[in-house]
Design an enzyme around this catalytic site. Structure first.
Site, PDB file in Angstrom:
ATOM      1  N   ARG A  13     -25.172  43.465  70.506  1.00 40.58           N
ATOM      2  CA  ARG A  13     -23.990  43.658  71.097  1.00 40.58           C
ATOM      3  C   ARG A  13     -24.196  42.899  72.413  1.00 40.58           C
ATOM      4  NH1 ARG A  13     -21.653  44.267  66.952  1.00 40.58           N
ATOM      5  NH2 ARG A  13     -20.525  45.522  66.262  1.00 40.58           N
ATOM      6  N   GLU A  71     -16.643  39.481  75.448  1.00 40.34           N
ATOM      7  CA  GLU A  71     -16.348  38.380  74.547  1.00 40.34           C
ATOM      8  C   GLU A  71     -14.705  38.418  74.552  1.00 40.34           C
ATOM      9  OE1 GLU A  71     -18.089  39.689  70.656  1.00 40.34           O
ATOM     10  OE2 GLU A  71     -20.035  39.442  71.593  1.00 40.34           O
ATOM     11  N   HIS A  86     -20.188  35.287  68.128  1.00 45.99           N
ATOM     12  CA  HIS A  86     -20.381  36.348  67.532  1.00 45.99           C
ATOM     13  C   HIS A  86     -20.142  36.139  65.943  1.00 45.99           C
ATOM     14  CE1 HIS A  86     -19.829  41.030  67.742  1.00 45.99           C
ATOM     15  NE2 HIS A  86     -20.446  40.671  66.865  1.00 45.99           N
TER      16      HIS A  86
HETATM   17  O1  GLV Z   1     -21.116  42.509  64.795  1.00 44.68           O
HETATM   18  C1  GLV Z   1     -20.615  42.821  63.593  1.00 44.68           C
HETATM   19  C2  GLV Z   1     -20.660  44.002  62.979  1.00 44.68           C
HETATM   20  O2  GLV Z   1     -20.717  45.239  63.597  1.00 44.68           O
HETATM   21  O3  GLV Z   1     -20.361  44.105  61.617  1.00 44.68           O
END
Ligand code: GLV
Length: 315
Positions: free
Chosen positions: A234, A263, A281
């Site tokens: 993250r 983001e 992401h």
């Molecule tokens: O970042 C992706 C998730 O948490 O599935």
């Protein structure tokens, strides 16, 4: 046919939306301007028994508090950082996520980012497309095989990355809350020690209050001017401002980033740097994995409404 109300917090994979719609009474949170959102929620509050969120919009305290009939949050993500777990626990609301099905994709991408940075795949692609290859050879890159790799967080995804890196002949060390039973991987109880001892640091832990900005200036400096930082966890795991300065000042060798602090914003100062690979992401974003995640979200909801055991319970 079940008529339980499910609230989807934002647009997700169309297959998920379609499958939810065929099974439940589906409400879409994003179709309403913020000025009328409270009114909309008041109108549906007695029907909504489930929330399906994701890494963008999950189940905040406000949303949970606005839904008195809420019984379950089934997140279309493995990460739980967008859910107020404490409030769910207090209210007896069940929570499920999508572990395991996305592990391989995220681990694959971590290795992809390492290769992208070290072998300079984005500049190499530009070199060919721009026609510069005809005038000059592409500059030499850096080898991955055999490098020392440090992993922050040796959970499901961290271990899958470690196994892949091991296959590249890399020496693996890790930092985790506790020592794991992997005889081939060296444990460090200090993340700074881990960063000092490795050439590539891959961040793969969950975002919690304890791990917020776990990658700070001290860790970046310990990794050093030749070190490569990869983040597939993250954005807020890293102090992004520190990371940007380190890259601009040449105090860090390069970075591969799939996640960012704000983001969908990514720091524009990085856009001109050839030693940085940026992706939006997309760790788990393959058709196969998104389908499996959607099926798991639905399976958890159906199990809950049938009073059966949840498939992947968090709470
Ligand atoms: O970042 C992706 C998730 O948490 O599935």
């Amino acid at each position: 046919m079940e008529t339980n109300g499910v609230l989807l917090t934002c647009p997700m994979f169309p297959y998920l939306e379609h499958e939810l719609e065929t099974r439940f009474t589906l409400f879409r949170l994003w179709n309403h301007p913020s000025s009328t959102l409270d009114e909309y929620l008041r109108g549906i509050r007695s029907c909504v028994k489930a929330v399906v969120g994701n890494t963008k919009i999950g189940a905040s305290t406000e949303l949970i508090d606005a839904l008195p009939s809420l019984e379950i949050v089934s997140t279309y993500s493995v990460g739980l950082d967008r859910i107020d777990l404490k409030r769910c626990e207090e209210r007896g609301i069940r929570v499920t996520n999508t572990p395991d099905v996305l592990t391989n994709d995220v681990a694959d991408l971590a290795i992809g980012l390492v290769l992208g940075v070290l072998r300079r795949l984005c500049p190499a692609d530009r070199h060919v497309r721009s026609g510069k290859w005809k005038d000059m050879d592409f500059a030499l890159a850096t080898k991955f095989s055999g490098k020392s790799v440090g992993i922050v967080g040796l959970g499901r995804i961290g271990s899958a990355i470690a196994q892949r890196a091991e296959a590249f002949g890399c020496k693996i060390s890790y930092y985790s809350r506790s020592k794991k039973s992997y005889p081939n991987f060296k444990y460090h109880s200090s993340i700074t020690d881990l960063a000092t001892s490795c050439e590539i640091l891959i961040v793969a832990c969950a975002l919690t209050e304890e791990t917020h900005h776990i990658i700070n200036r001290e860790v970046i400096d310990a990794l050093g001017a030749k070190g490569i930082l990869i983040n597939i966890g993250r954005g807020p795991l890293m102090d992004e401002a520190e990371l940007v300065s380190a890259l601009l000042e040449g105090r860090l060798g390069g970075a591969g980033l799939d996640v960012f602090e704000n983001e969908p914003e990514a720091p524009e100062q990085l856009f001109g740097l050839d030693n940085v690979v940026l992706s939006p992401h997309l760790g788990s974003d393959t058709i196969e994995t998104c389908t499996a995640m959607a099926d798991l979200v639905i399976a958890n909801l159906e199990a809950h409404f049938r009073n059966e055991s949840l498939i992947t319970p968090v709470i």
